[in-house]
Scaffold this active site. Structure first.
Site, PDB file in Angstrom:
ATOM      1  CB  THR A 156       7.912   4.619  -1.262  1.00 27.43           C
ATOM      2  OG1 THR A 156       7.027   4.322  -0.171  1.00 27.43           O
ATOM      3  CG2 THR A 156       9.265   3.982  -1.021  1.00 27.43           C
ATOM      4  CE  LYS A 157       2.872   5.498   1.959  1.00 28.16           C
ATOM      5  NZ  LYS A 157       3.991   4.756   2.520  1.00 28.16           N
ATOM      6  N   GLY A 158       3.399   9.559  -2.624  1.00 26.79           N
ATOM      7  CA  GLY A 158       3.135  10.481  -3.726  1.00 26.79           C
ATOM      8  C   GLY A 158       3.901  11.776  -3.610  1.00 26.79           C
TER       9      GLY A 158
END
Length: 398
Positions: A202-204
C-alpha cells in the site's frame, strides 16, 4: 436511502503498470531471481533519487529498522525513544534486543514526535548522567530516537537532530509513510543517521514486500550489508568460486531480484504516482472544506507531504456522528477506511512496560477521532467522486 457502490473500494491498493509486470517477468525468465544485479541497480538508483550516500535493500522495512538498531550495538541494557502513535514495527524492533521503547506523546495537529514531546518525556522519565541519557525507572541507557513521519507529513528533523546531538543519540527515521516527501528542500533519506523506507503493497512505491535503509555512515552500511544475509562475508551473486565465511550470526533479510525489478519501475514512476496522490488530496481538501464536524489534514510544513494517507478527524456529536459512525456509514456505501494508528500503549504486549494512557493526551485524542479515507494513485475519477459524494452525504444529513 443509502446509495452504495457496486464494488468495494479499499482504502489503498497498489498501482502496478504493464512495464513493471514485463520487468518482473524478464527476471523470472532470466534464471537469477534472488539477490543479484537488479537489487544492486535498485539500491544505486534509490540512493541517487534520495541523495543518500548508501542505500541497502531489505525484504521489509521492519528488517531495516532491526538492522539499523543492530548496527549501533543496541542491547538489553538500552532504551529507545519512540512515538506512541506508530505501527508496532517501530517499537517491536527495539524489543528484539530486550531493550525498552520509551514512548513519547505526539503533537495535536500532525500527530508527530516533536522536540517538545521529546523534551517532555526526557524531563519526566530520564536523567542525563556522565554523558548518557538514562531511564530513571529501569536504569537503561537511551541510545537512539526513532521519529515517525506519519501519513507523509515529516517531523521537524533539524530540532530532533539537535536534541539527539545534545544527548548523544542516534536518529533512526521511520519513513514507511514518507516516500517521496521533501523536507526543507531535500528528499527524505538524508536527515537522520538512518532512514528506513517501506515498499509494502500500500506504500508510495511497492515491491510487494520490501524496504530500504539509507545512511551516510559507511561502517553502518557495511554492517547492515553483512547482517542482512546470514553474516556471510561474500554476496552470492558475482562471488568468485564456492568459498565464503560466516563472520557473524546474521539474518535472512535480503531482497530478491524479483522485488527489485518491480521496485526499479515503481521508482521511475514515483513522481507520477505522487502527483496523482497530491491531486486526490487536493480534491478532498477542497470538497470537504466546509463540512461540519470534519477536520482535514494540513499540507506539510517546510516541505512537501507525500500524501501516503488522508487522515481526517471527526468530532463526536452524540447520537449523530463520530469516527466509528463515519467508518460504519462508509462501509454501508461500499467504501473502505482504516485507522492509523492504535497507540502502542493500547496493545496488550506493550502494556507490560507500564505505560499510562493519561501520559499521552494527544495520542489518546487522535485515537478517538481519526480515520483514513481511500487514497491511492490508481483511484479513478469515479472512485474519488464516490468518496466525495458519500462523505458529503453522511455529514450533511446528520
Amino acid at each position: 436511502m443509502i446509495t452504495a457502490r457496486k464494488t468495494f473500494l479499499p482504502f489503498a491498493l497498489p498501482s502496478i503498470s504493464e512495464k513493471a509486470i514485463e520487468e518482473v517477468a524478464a527476471v523470472l525468465r532470466s534464471g537469477w531471481i534472488t539477490s543479484g544485479p537488479k537489487v544492486k541497480e535498485f539500491e544505486e538508483e534509490f540512493a541517487k533519487y534520495t541523495g543518500a550516500e548508501f542505500a541497502l535493500a531489505m525484504n521489509s522495512a521492519t528488517a531495516g529498522l532491526h538492522l539499523a538498531l543492530e548496527s549501533i550495538g543496541l542491547c538489553s541494557e538500552d532504551a529507545v525513544l519512540v512515538p506512541a502513535v506508530t505501527f508496532t514495527a517501530t517499537a517491536e524492533t527495539v524489543c528484539y534486543f530486550g531493550a525498552e521503547p520509551i514512548l513519547t506523546d505526539v503533537d495535536p495537529i500532525f500527530n508527530l514526535m516533536t522536540k517538545a514531546t521529546l523534551m517532555e518525556t526526557i524531563e519526566k522519565e530520564c536523567v542525563f548522567s556522565k554523558g548518557n541519557l538514562v531511564h530513571k525507572k529501569t536504569g537503561k541507557t537511551v541510545r537512539a530516537v526513532m521519529p515517525v513521519h506519519l501519513a507523509g507529513a515529516v517531523c521537524d528533523m533539524d530540532s530532533i537532530n539537535s536534541l539527539a546531538k545534545e544527548y548523544h543519540l542516534y536518529v533512526i527515521e521511520d519513513s514507511a509513510h514518507a516516500f517521496p516527501a521533501i523536507h526543507k528542500g531535500e528528499k527524505i533519506g538524508t536527515h537522520g543517521d538512518f532512514t528506513v523506507f517501506s515498499f509494502y503493497a500500500t506504500k508510495g512505491i511497492t515491491t510487494g514486500e520490501g524496504g530500504m535503509v539509507t545512511t551516510r555512515h559507511a561502517h553502518f552500511a557495511e554492517r547492515m550489508k553483512l547482517m542482512r544475509l546470514h553474516g556471510i562475508n561474500r554476496e552470492t551473486y558475482g562471488r568468485p568460486g564456492w568459498y565464503y565465511e560466516v563472520v557473524s550470526p546474521g539474518y535472512k533479510y535480503n531482497m530478491s531480484d524479483i522485488a527489485a525489478a518491480l521496485g526499479l519501475v515503481q521508482l521511475a514512476e514515483a513522481e507520477d504516482l505522487w502527483r496523482r496522490r497530491i491531486q486526490i488530496a487536493e480534491i478532498y481538501r477542497s470538497e470537504f472544506a466546509d463540512l461540519p464536524f470534519l477536520h482535514l489534514p494540513l499540507p506539510a510544513i517546510d516541505g512537501e507531504h507525500s500524501w501516503h494517507l488522508f487522515r481526517v478527524e471527526v468530532d463526536t456529536v452524540p447520537g449523530k456522528i463520530n469516527r466509528d459512525i463515519l467508518c460504519s456509514e462508509l462501509q454501508k456505501r461500499n467504501i473502505g477506511s482504516s485507522l492509523h494508528f492504535i497507540p502502542l500503549y493500547e496493545h496488550p504486549f506493550y502494556q507490560r512496560f507500564g505505560y499510562e494512557r493519561k501520559d499521552y493526551p494527544n495520542a489518546d485524542t487522535m485515537y478517538k477521532r481519526t480515520l483514513s479515507l481511500p487514497l491511492f494513485a490508481g483511484m479513478t475519477d469515479g472512485d474519488i467522486e464516490d468518496v466525495v459524494t458519500s462523505v458529503k452525504d453522511i455529514f450533511t444529513n446528520l
